[in-house]
Design a protein around this motif. Structure first.
Motif: not given
Length: 617
Positions: A551-580
Motif C-alpha cells: 500500500e506504500g507510505i504517505a509522503s508526509e510520513n516518509l521523513d518519520k519512518v526511522f524515528d523510534p516509536f513511529f509506526s502506522t501499524k496498529p500493533n507496531g512499536t516503531g523500533l524496527g526501522l530505527a534499529m535497522a
C-alpha cells in the motif's frame, strides 16, 4: 667543429658588434667592390683612350704614306730590290713626318715597318730611336701577327724601346699587307695616369668606408644606449613592477611603452591575486619542488598560528608537531603529482591540532613544468562545533520523542492492567480472576517486550565484522520470513557479489525487519522482489534492494519512518526501522526509502565491501 658552428661561435654577441659586422657587409664590401670595378673600368677606359689616340696617329701616318712604299721608291728613282738604298730613301722621305707627329705627342713613338724590306723604315722621334732604322723585328714580335692577319692590334709589354702600349695598324694596298704602322707610348706614362686614377678611387672608397663605419658606430652606440636603458629598466622591474622604463625616442620607445603596459597589467594581476589570497577565508600554502614554503596567505597564518616571515624558506614539515605521524596530501602531491580534493583530516599544527578539509594540486610554470605544489586549507573547527550542537539538539529532540513514544506505549498496557485490577479488587469470584489474569499477563509481557526492544535499541553492541556472503544470508532470512506470509518473494541475487565485511547476525535482523515490513504491507496476491548488485568504483559497495507491491507510505510520513516509536501499524512499536537504520549506519552504509501510495515501497541498502582500510590523511 663544423664550419657553420665555427661561424656561429665567431659572430659577435652584442647588438653593437652585430651592427658593426653588418656595416662591414653593407658598407665596406660594396664600396670596396665599387672602387675595384671603378679602378678596373678606369684603367680599361684609360687604355682604350690611349689606344684610340695611338690608332689615330697611325691613321695619320697611313694617310701620309700614300700609295705605298714601292710607288715612293719609283718616284724617287730607287730600285726596290736594293734593300739598303731603298731603306735609306724611304727613311729620308718619311722621317720628317714621323718626327713631327712624335714632337706633337710627347712620349709617343711612331714609325713604319716594310714587310718586303723586313726592316724598320722610320722610328720617331728619330733622335732617340733613329738607330733602329733598317733593323728587323724578332720572330716573336706581335707585329708579325698583324702582318699575317691584316688586323690592327694593341699590345702591352717589352718591345724595342722598353715596356710600352703599342698600337699597330696594317698597311694594306690593293688588298695586300705591305707592312704596318705603329704608335706606342711608354707604359710608365700609362701607369702614372692609372696610378693617379687609382689613388683617386682609393681615396673616395676609403672616405666612404670611414664615413659608413663612423655613421654605423654612432648608430650602434645610440641603439646600444637605448637597449641598455630598456635592460636596466627591466632589471629594476624584477624588484618593482611599478618602476616604469623611461621610453627612448623611436621604435625602442614604442617597445618601452609596451613593456611598461605589460608590467602594469602584470602588477594589476598580481595585486588582484594578492587581494584574493588576502581576502579569502581559506588558508593557502605554496611550496617549491624541494618542499620549502614559498608563500602563505593571512588565513593560513591565522589557522596555523605562524607568520610568513617565520616559515617562508623552511620545509613544509616544520609546520607540524615534531613527533606527529602525519601523511600530508601536499607532500604526496609534490612527490607523485596526484591531486587531492576535499580530504578531511586532523592537522597536527605546532600549537594545536586542527580539523581541516584540504585540497592540493601541482603548481606549473608557463611551459607546463612542475615548479611546486599548493594546498588550500578549510578550517572545519567551527563547523564541527556547530555540528556537535546540532547533533546534541537532535539527540535531545529524539530523546523527547522517545520519551513521548515510550510514555504512550507504556500507558496503554498500564491503563488496561489498572482497569483489570480495579475490577478484580471488588470481586471474590475465582472464575473472574482466572478469566482476567491471562489478559493482565499479556499486558505485562507487552511491557516487557517493549522494554527489551528499547534496551536493545538504546544499548547497541559494537558490530563484529567478518566476511559475509549477503546472497546466502538473504536466502536464509527470506525463507524464514516467507513462512509467515503467502506473499511471493522473488530473489534476484548477483552472482558477482563479493564477500562483505559485516556483522552477520545484525544484518540478519535488518533484512528480517525489512522483509517482515514488506510482507505486512503486501496482500497475499502481491509480490516482493529482493535484488543484490555490486559497485566496483571507488571503495566498492554492495547494494541490496527490497521492493514490495504494497500500500506504500504517505509522503508526509516518509521523513518519520526511522524515528523510534513511529509506526502506522496498529500493533507496531516503531523500533524496527530505527534499529535497522542504526545497524546500517554502524556499517558505514546508507538506507533510503522511496514509496508511492498504493503502488509499493522500495528500500535500498548500500554497504561498503571493506571496513578495515585506513582512512587517508
Amino acid at each position: 667543429m663544423w664550419p657553420r658552428d665555427w661561424i656561429r661561435h665567431s659572430l659577435p654577441r652584442t647588438l653593437r658588434g652585430k651592427l658593426l659586422l653588418v656595416s662591414l657587409a653593407v658598407v665596406v664590401v660594396p664600396i670596396s667592390l665599387t672602387g675595384y670595378l671603378l679602378e678596373r673600368e678606369g684603367r680599361q677606359a684609360l687604355v682604350q683612350e690611349k689606344s684610340e689616340k695611338l690608332f689615330g696617329l697611325t691613321r695619320l701616318l697611313d694617310a701620309h704614306l700614300g700609295p705605298g712604299f714601292d710607288p715612293l721608291l719609283a718616284d724617287m728613282g730607287v730600285a726596290a730590290n736594293d734593300r739598303g738604298a731603298a731603306i735609306q730613301a724611304l727613311s729620308a722621305r718619311l722621317t720628317p713626318f714621323t718626327d713631327m707627329i712624335a714632337r706633337a705627342n710627347p712620349g709617343v713613338g711612331v714609325g713604319f715597318y716594310s714587310r718586303a724590306l723586313n726592316a724598320i723604315i722610320t722610328y720617331g722621334p728619330s733622335r732617340d730611336y733613329g738607330a733602329t732604322v733598317g733593323t728587323s723585328i724578332p720572330p716573336e714580335h706581335p707585329g708579325w701577327h698583324v702582318l699575317e692577319s691584316g688586323k690592327q692590334a694593341v699590345e702591352s709589354g717589352r718591345q724595342v724601346r722598353g715596356f710600352i702600349l703599342n698600337a699597330m695598324l696594317p698597311i694594306v694596298r690593293d688588298g695586300t699587307v705591305i707592312g704596318y704602322i705603329w704608335a706606342n707610348e711608354l707604359s710608365d706614362d700609362v701607369e702614372r695616369q692609372a696610378a693617379a686614377m687609382d689613388r683617386a678611387v682609393l681615396t673616395v672608397s676609403l672616405g666612404g668606408i670611414l664615413l659608413g663605419l663612423a655613421l654605423t658606430q654612432v648608430l650602434a652606440r645610440g641603439v646600444g644606449r637605448d637597449i641598455r636603458q630598456i635592460i636596466d629598466g627591466l632589471l629594476r622591474m624584477r624588484n618593482d613592477l611599478g618602476d616604469a622604463i623611461r621610453p627612448p625616442p623611436g621604435e625602442f620607445g614604442a617597445i618601452a611603452v609596451e613593456v611598461n603596459a605589460m608590467a602594469r597589467a602584470l602588477l594589476d594581476a598580481r595585486s588582484l591575486t594578492e587581494n584574493i589570497l588576502h581576502s579569502i577565508a581559506d588558508g593557502v600554502i605554496a611550496v617549491d619542488r624541494a618542499g620549502q614554503v614559498t608563500a602563505l596567505n593571512p588565513a593560513a597564518e591565522a589557522m596555523i598560528g605562524v607568520t610568513a616571515t617565520e616559515v617562508i624558506g623552511k620545509p613544509y614539515e616544520s609546520l607540524f608537531k615534531p613527533d606527529a605521524r602525519f601523511s600530508s596530501p601536499l607532500l604526496d602531491t609534490l612527490k607523485t603529482g596526484r591531486p587531492h580534493v576535499g580530504v578531511t583530516l586532523e592537522f597536527p599544527g605546532g600549537k594545536q591540532t586542527l580539523h581541516l578539509t584540504v585540497s592540493s594540486s601541482v603548481l606549473r610554470n608557463s611551459h607546463g613544468d612542475a615548479i611546486g605544489a599548493v594546498v588550500v586549507l578549510r578550517d572545519l573547527t567551527e563547523q564541527q562545533r556547530l555540528r556537535t550542537q546540532i547533533m546534541r539538539a537532535d539527540r535531545l529532540a529524539a530523546l523527547g520523542e522517545l520519551v513521548a513514544g515510550l510514555a504512550h506505549e507504556v500507558r496503554n498496557p498500564l491503563t488496561s492492567i489498572r482497569g483489570f485490577m480495579q475490577f478484580l479488587e471488588s470481586s471474590d469470584d475465582v472464575a473472574e480472576w482466572q478469566r482476567y489474569a491471562p489478559l493482565i499477563v499479556r499486558q505485562v509481557d507487552s511491557l516487557n517486550r517493549l522494554v527489551t526492544e528499547l534496551l536493545e535499541f538504546g544499548r547497541p553492541r559494537p558490530p563484529a565484522f567478518s566476511p559475509v556472503q549477503l546472497n546466502d544470508l538473504i536466502r536464509e532470512v527470506s525463507l524464514l520470513a516467507g513462512r509467515k506470509s503467502n506473499a511471493r518473494i522473488a530473489l534476484h541475487l548477483s552472482p558477482d557479489l563479493p564477500l562483505v565485511e559485516a556483522d552477520g547476525e545484525a544484518f540478519k535482523q535488518v533484512m528480517l525487519n525489512l522483509i517482515i515490513n514488506a510482507t505486512q504491507a503486501t496482500s497475499e496476491t502481491g509480490g516482493i522482489s529482493i535484488t543484490t548488485a555490486a559497485v566496483t568504483q571507488d571503495r566498492g559497495e554492495a547494494i541490496v534492494t527490497v521492493a514490495d507491491e504494497g500500500e506504500g507510505i504517505a509522503s508526509e510520513n516518509l521523513d518519520k519512518v526511522f524515528d523510534p516509536f513511529f509506526s502506522t501499524k496498529p500493533n507496531g512499536t516503531g523500533l524496527g526501522l530505527a534499529m535497522a537504520h542504526r545497524i546500517v549506519d554502524a556499517h558505514h552504509g546508507t538506507i533510503t526509502i522511496v514509496s508511492t501510495p498504493r503502488s509499493g515501497t522500495t528500500v535500498t541498502l548500500r554497504i561498503p565491501v571493506l571496513h578495515s582500510q585506513s582512512v587517508e590523511s
